[in-house]
Every structure is written in C-alpha cells, then in structure tokens.
Design a protein around this motif. Sequence first.
Motif, PDB file in Angstrom:
ATOM      1  N   THR A 199       0.852  -1.174   0.000  1.00 18.64           N
ATOM      2  CA  THR A 199       0.000   0.000   0.000  1.00 18.64           C
ATOM      3  C   THR A 199       0.896   1.235   0.000  1.00 18.64           C
ATOM      4  OG1 THR A 199      -0.089   0.224   2.399  1.00 18.64           O
ATOM      5  CG2 THR A 199      -1.716  -1.243   1.365  1.00 18.64           C
ATOM      6  N   LEU A 200       0.326   2.379  -0.338  1.00 23.05           N
ATOM      7  CA  LEU A 200       1.110   3.605  -0.351  1.00 23.05           C
ATOM      8  C   LEU A 200       1.652   3.918   1.042  1.00 23.05           C
ATOM      9  CD1 LEU A 200       2.108   5.947  -2.117  1.00 23.05           C
ATOM     10  CD2 LEU A 200       0.044   7.198  -1.444  1.00 23.05           C
ATOM     11  N   LYS A 201       0.830   3.704   2.070  1.00 21.96           N
ATOM     12  CA  LYS A 201       1.299   3.990   3.432  1.00 21.96           C
ATOM     13  C   LYS A 201       2.430   3.046   3.823  1.00 21.96           C
ATOM     14  CE  LYS A 201      -1.238   5.843   6.571  1.00 21.96           C
ATOM     15  NZ  LYS A 201      -2.249   6.177   7.618  1.00 21.96           N
ATOM     16  N   GLU A 202       2.329   1.774   3.455  1.00 19.42           N
ATOM     17  CA  GLU A 202       3.423   0.837   3.731  1.00 19.42           C
ATOM     18  C   GLU A 202       4.709   1.286   3.033  1.00 19.42           C
ATOM     19  OE1 GLU A 202       0.977  -3.379   4.289  1.00 19.42           O
ATOM     20  OE2 GLU A 202       1.573  -2.698   2.277  1.00 19.42           O
ATOM     21  N   ALA A 203       4.570   1.712   1.790  1.00 24.15           N
ATOM     22  CA  ALA A 203       5.739   2.174   1.043  1.00 24.15           C
ATOM     23  C   ALA A 203       6.333   3.426   1.679  1.00 24.15           C
ATOM     24  CB  ALA A 203       5.348   2.450  -0.407  1.00 24.15           C
ATOM     25  N   GLY A 204       5.456   4.328   2.162  1.00 25.82           N
ATOM     26  CA  GLY A 204       5.932   5.538   2.813  1.00 25.82           C
ATOM     27  C   GLY A 204       6.676   5.245   4.105  1.00 25.82           C
ATOM     28  N   ARG A 205       6.121   4.361   4.923  1.00 20.97           N
ATOM     29  CA  ARG A 205       6.796   3.993   6.175  1.00 20.97           C
ATOM     30  C   ARG A 205       8.168   3.385   5.878  1.00 20.97           C
ATOM     31  NH1 ARG A 205       1.576   1.709   8.106  1.00 20.97           N
ATOM     32  NH2 ARG A 205       0.620   3.229   9.518  1.00 20.97           N
ATOM     33  N   LYS A 206       8.206   2.506   4.897  1.00 24.81           N
ATOM     34  CA  LYS A 206       9.472   1.871   4.525  1.00 24.81           C
ATOM     35  C   LYS A 206      10.486   2.915   4.072  1.00 24.81           C
ATOM     36  CE  LYS A 206      11.398  -1.402   1.195  1.00 24.81           C
ATOM     37  NZ  LYS A 206      11.109  -2.238   0.004  1.00 24.81           N
ATOM     38  N   PHE A 207      10.032   3.872   3.285  1.00 24.77           N
ATOM     39  CA  PHE A 207      10.930   4.906   2.776  1.00 24.77           C
ATOM     40  C   PHE A 207      11.505   5.752   3.896  1.00 24.77           C
ATOM     41  CE2 PHE A 207      11.592   9.283   1.318  1.00 24.77           C
ATOM     42  CZ  PHE A 207      12.531   9.074   0.315  1.00 24.77           C
ATOM     43  N   TYR A 208      10.655   6.235   4.789  1.00 23.21           N
ATOM     44  CA  TYR A 208      11.136   7.145   5.822  1.00 23.21           C
ATOM     45  C   TYR A 208      11.836   6.424   6.971  1.00 23.21           C
ATOM     46  CZ  TYR A 208       8.990  10.968   3.368  1.00 23.21           C
ATOM     47  OH  TYR A 208       8.695  11.894   2.403  1.00 23.21           O
ATOM     48  N   ASP A 209      11.589   5.124   7.142  1.00 26.58           N
ATOM     49  CA  ASP A 209      12.350   4.359   8.130  1.00 26.58           C
ATOM     50  C   ASP A 209      13.816   4.252   7.724  1.00 26.58           C
ATOM     51  OD1 ASP A 209      10.183   3.972   9.741  1.00 26.58           O
ATOM     52  OD2 ASP A 209       9.785   1.907   9.104  1.00 26.58           O
ATOM     53  N   ALA A 210      14.061   4.131   6.427  1.00 26.54           N
ATOM     54  CA  ALA A 210      15.440   4.005   5.933  1.00 26.54           C
ATOM     55  C   ALA A 210      15.504   4.536   4.510  1.00 26.54           C
ATOM     56  CB  ALA A 210      15.897   2.549   5.988  1.00 26.54           C
TER      57      ALA A 210
END
Length: 306
Positions: free
Chosen positions: A287-298
């Motif tokens: 999902t877009l939110k999953e992708a966003g969390r992954k991006f900003y985590d690392a």
Amino acid sequence: MSRETVLLVGAAGYTGREIAKALLDSGHFNVHAIIRPSSIHKPEVEELENLGLGIIKGDIAEDSPQQIQEYLTGVDILISTVIPHIDQRPLFLAAKEAGVKRVIPSDFGPHIPKGIFWAQDTKLSVRDFIRENTIPFTFIEIAIWINNLFPLPPAMSGYPFPEYGKEFRGTGNVPVTWVDYNNIGKLVTLIVADPRTLNNTVYAYDGETTLEETWALAVELTGEDFSEYPKITAEEIEAKTKTGFWQSVMYGYDKALLVRGDSAISKALEDGVLDAQKLFPQYQPLTLKEAGRKFYDAPPVFTYNH
C-alpha cells in the motif's frame, strides 16, 4: 518439469540485482549473468554468486558476435538491464541465432509514448528493432520507483543531484503509477514465467497516486511540513531538462509523468499493454502507506554514473 535457463546482462546494477535475487529465490530457473571483468569482484556480484548465480565473464560492448552467441547457447530467456546508451542490437541478433525463446530488453521504466522523452525513445527504438527482426520478446514497463515521489528529509541530500527530491514538481494532481523498488524482481519473475506475456508488453506496478497524496502522507508520517521546498511549474521542469545529463533524465520523467500523466494505468491499457496485477492476482503489492513507512524508516541512497 525442467527449469528454464535465464541469462542476465546488467545484473550488477540496481534493477538487475533485484531481478537476479527474485529469479534465484523462486527456485524455478537456472540463472546466469554476463559480468564484465572489472565488476567480477564487486560485493554485489559476489553476493549474487553466493546466492547461486552463475557467472560468465564477458562484455557485450566489447566481445565479438560469435562470443556473445556462445554465451547464449542453451539459454531460454535473456534479460537485459543495461543503461540505454549501450547498443543491445548485437545481443538480440545473437539471441535469435542461438535460439533463445524470449528476450526482455532494457525497458523497466514507466509507460511513455514516443516523442516525449529521449531516454524512452531510445528504448522504443530497441523494441522496434526486435519486432522487425522477428525475435520473440516480452517488453516490461515498470512504474516509477516510489522513492522519487516522496520528499526527502531536510537533512538528506538529493540524488542524483542535490536538489532533486526537494522540489514539488508540477500541479500535484496528475495520476502517476508507482512501484516499490524491491518488488521489481518479484514482478519480473512472474512475467517471464508466464506464456501469456510472450510477444506482449506488460505494465508492472504497485499502485497509482498523485504527488499531492504522497507529500500529504509524508507530512503525516514524518511530522515535517516541507513548506520550504520550492514548487516548480511545468515550464520550469521543461527548462531544467536542458541543464545537464541527469537533469535531462529526471526532469524528463517528471515532464512525462507529473505534467502529462503518461504513466497512468488507463493510458497504458488504452495502448494495449497488459496489466500485471490482473494477470497475477496472487501478487501482493505494498500500500502507499506501507511504502511511505518503509521509505522514511530508511531512505535509500542510490549512486549513479553515466
């Protein structure tokens, strides 16, 4: 049932590595790669070799047609992920002579029509060459990597040049199709294993969004408001395409995707492209939110040469 043999060209690059890992992980293919002598001992190549990748020392830009044909003997599927300015035509002619059952040229970019963006025109000319020479193919279009649609954290420098990723490009309300970089290999593995994709073009993606939506999600996930980042217009994007090589690439994509909306799924389907998510309902996109969390985590860091 015997496993098909896949030969990769460009396996040391970002896209090539993801594809190699997914093919090996699937257990359905014998996977080999042509690796230039200067790249044999790179950590990323040694990692793939440890995963089971077979290494063939060679260079398609330097080796003779006879040598290239020898590399292709017994190969079922040829996948190229080389950079666009490398001439792939001798490789594909050699593949035809060697009896390769399917070639996948180095597309792996969003759906963009001819005449809009020089890099895409280069790729489309290779497709024309393959068709003209009746070489069996699958053309794989990959949506823009989602990291290019989120604003970078203030402390992070842009890539492949400092300001990129720290600008709001276009109006923000144009639909753009996206993919998580680490899902590219999974999608390609499904596509090349399926007989329905032979002599067809397939669009692989995780979702569709707008820049407004990704930046709003960035505010939610990070607490930053990114208000100091400049907004640039379509005219400014066009002007920036003329300021350097990487600017011509990155803002060329922006012109096509964020101004014109060329990558929208509806446009690809109108052009007769197959939808990977409809072909493979078993595929689980982020999902877009999953992708966003992954991006900003690392936040990923990519380095490029040309």
